[in-house]
Scaffold this active site. Structure first.
Site, PDB file in Angstrom:
ATOM      1  N   LYS A 139       0.873  -1.426  -0.069  1.00 27.86           N
ATOM      2  CA  LYS A 139       0.091   0.074  -0.025  1.00 27.86           C
ATOM      3  C   LYS A 139       0.971   1.316   0.132  1.00 27.86           C
ATOM      4  CE  LYS A 139      -4.007  -2.337   2.317  1.00 27.86           C
ATOM      5  NZ  LYS A 139      -4.629  -2.613   3.529  1.00 27.86           N
ATOM      6  N   GLN A 185      -4.249  -1.096   9.630  1.00 26.37           N
ATOM      7  CA  GLN A 185      -4.279  -2.378   8.876  1.00 26.37           C
ATOM      8  C   GLN A 185      -4.913  -3.366  10.183  1.00 26.37           C
ATOM      9  OE1 GLN A 185      -3.759  -3.105   5.956  1.00 26.37           O
ATOM     10  NE2 GLN A 185      -3.752  -5.228   6.164  1.00 26.37           N
ATOM     11  N   ASP A 200     -10.688   3.395   4.471  1.00 25.66           N
ATOM     12  CA  ASP A 200     -11.215   2.078   4.545  1.00 25.66           C
ATOM     13  C   ASP A 200     -12.810   2.059   4.599  1.00 25.66           C
ATOM     14  OD1 ASP A 200      -9.507  -0.178   4.517  1.00 25.66           O
ATOM     15  OD2 ASP A 200      -9.051   0.038   6.793  1.00 25.66           O
TER      16      ASP A 200
HETATM   17  N1  GUN Z   1      -6.982  -6.631   6.224  1.00 28.59           N
HETATM   18  C1  GUN Z   1      -7.156  -7.138   5.065  1.00 28.59           C
HETATM   19  N2  GUN Z   1      -7.920  -6.413   4.201  1.00 28.59           N
HETATM   20  C2  GUN Z   1      -7.879  -4.886   4.742  1.00 28.59           C
HETATM   21  C3  GUN Z   1      -8.394  -3.758   4.438  1.00 28.59           C
HETATM   22  O1  GUN Z   1      -9.084  -3.624   3.354  1.00 28.59           O
HETATM   23  N3  GUN Z   1      -8.288  -2.827   5.315  1.00 28.59           N
HETATM   24  C4  GUN Z   1      -7.614  -2.956   6.401  1.00 28.59           C
HETATM   25  N4  GUN Z   1      -7.622  -1.736   7.153  1.00 28.59           N
HETATM   26  N5  GUN Z   1      -7.247  -4.290   6.865  1.00 28.59           N
HETATM   27  C5  GUN Z   1      -7.252  -5.190   5.992  1.00 28.59           C
END
Ligand code: GUN
Length: 300
Positions: free
Chosen positions: A52, A96, A119
């Site tokens: 990311k 995350q 998110d």
């Molecule tokens: N863990 C797995 N997918 C995601 C996501 O799309 N956002 C976040 N914050 N954590 C994740």
């Protein structure tokens, strides 16, 4: 004939669109900023967060990753989020998931400023999506699924969509997005009776349950579009989706592969959400500046 839906190529299209918009902002001296918070040392999360961060930088977004120890306490994490909420150079915040045990993820998500919640998990953004209000931020993976359908010109309006899975991160928001686009949507889950028969009615079948190769070829309506959100690592090390790919490819009209389908799209949509959040913030600030200038003029 099967059409393989190349999420990697489609994600590049989105990333290029974002990069150009970020460049246009840079010409006005404005740079979108993204903060990614990783608590603990889960190896899979480390890879996701690194990807990311890198993708954001490649798009010209100012990315920063906060690495916090697994022993970080709830109050400390909330304090760090509050700092990011106050920081005008940060337009997007992503924590995350999953968080280490002992941390309350729902409370952490609520601590994020909804305008920076890239998110789309803050209750304010969830409510906006449920109300059909398009001003909220939408979770990246479901937004990526819809982007794949759009780029592939698979129509949603009037289509029968079956979403397998009811998670807050994917299943529920994906169902709401499809509903917003006038699809007829059914959400199925572990207690749904006669799953194969239900799936066989779908024009668009989206699998997001995290069960390796759950969906068999015989569950798929011939010619249907199949979106596989699952990413499961088998004991052999092989990555597979929630759909038995070799069976599905013989029946489906179009299908996303794993890897290289929905996965790359999730990151692309995170960049798009960050851009949107930044554009809103810049517009709000220049609006406020104009108002102040107007008030000053009126006083003169
Ligand atoms: N863990 C797995 N997918 C995601 C996501 O799309 N956002 C976040 N914050 N954590 C994740």
């Amino acid at each position: 004939m099967l059409r393989l839906l190349d999420g990697k190529a489609m994600a590049l299209t989105v990333r290029e669109r974002v990069r150009q918009a970020v460049q246009a902002l840079a010409r006005q001296g404005r740079t979108p900023g993204l903060a990614v918070v990783l608590v603990g040392d889960d190896p899979a999360s480390q890879v996701y967060v690194r990807n990311k961060d890198r993708a954001a930088r490649e798009a010209g977004i100012e990315a920063r990753t906060l690495l916090l120890a697994a022993s970080t306490r709830q109050v400390e994490l909330e304090a760090r989020i509050n700092e990011l909420n106050q920081d005008p150079s940060v337009h997007g915040i992503l924590v995350q998931l999953p968080l280490p045990s002992g941390l309350d993820a729902a409370r952490i998500v609520r601590a994020i400023d909804p305008a920076k919640d890239v998110d789309g998990l803050h209750p304010e953004n969830v409510a906006a999506l449920a109300m059909g209000d398009s001003t909220g931020l939408v979770p990246c993976t479901p937004a990526g699924c819809v982007e794949i359908l759009d780029q592939s010109q698979v129509p949603l309006a009037g289509s029968r969509v079956v979403v397998l899975g009811r998670s807050a991160l994917v299943g529920k928001p994906l169902a709401l997005l499809c509903l917003q686009r006038d699809a007829t949507v059914t959400i199925a889950h572990s207690k749904t009776l006669d799953l194969p028969q239900l799936c066989a009615q779908a024009d668009i079948l989206c699998a997001a349950v995290g069960r390796p190769e759950l969906v068999r070829g015989s569950w798929i309506r011939p010619g249907a579009c199949v979106i596989d959100v699952g990413i499961n690592r088998l004991a052999s090390g092989k990555l597979v989706g929630d759909v038995a790919f070799d069976e599905a490819r013989l029946v489906a009209g179009s299908l996303t592969p794993v890897p290289g389908g929905v996965g790359p799209m999730t990151i692309a949509m995170l960049l798009e959400n960050t851009l949107r959040a930044a554009q809103r913030s810049f517009a709000k600030r220049s609006g406020a500046t104009t108002q102040v200038a107007r008030a000053r003029q009126e006083r003169c």
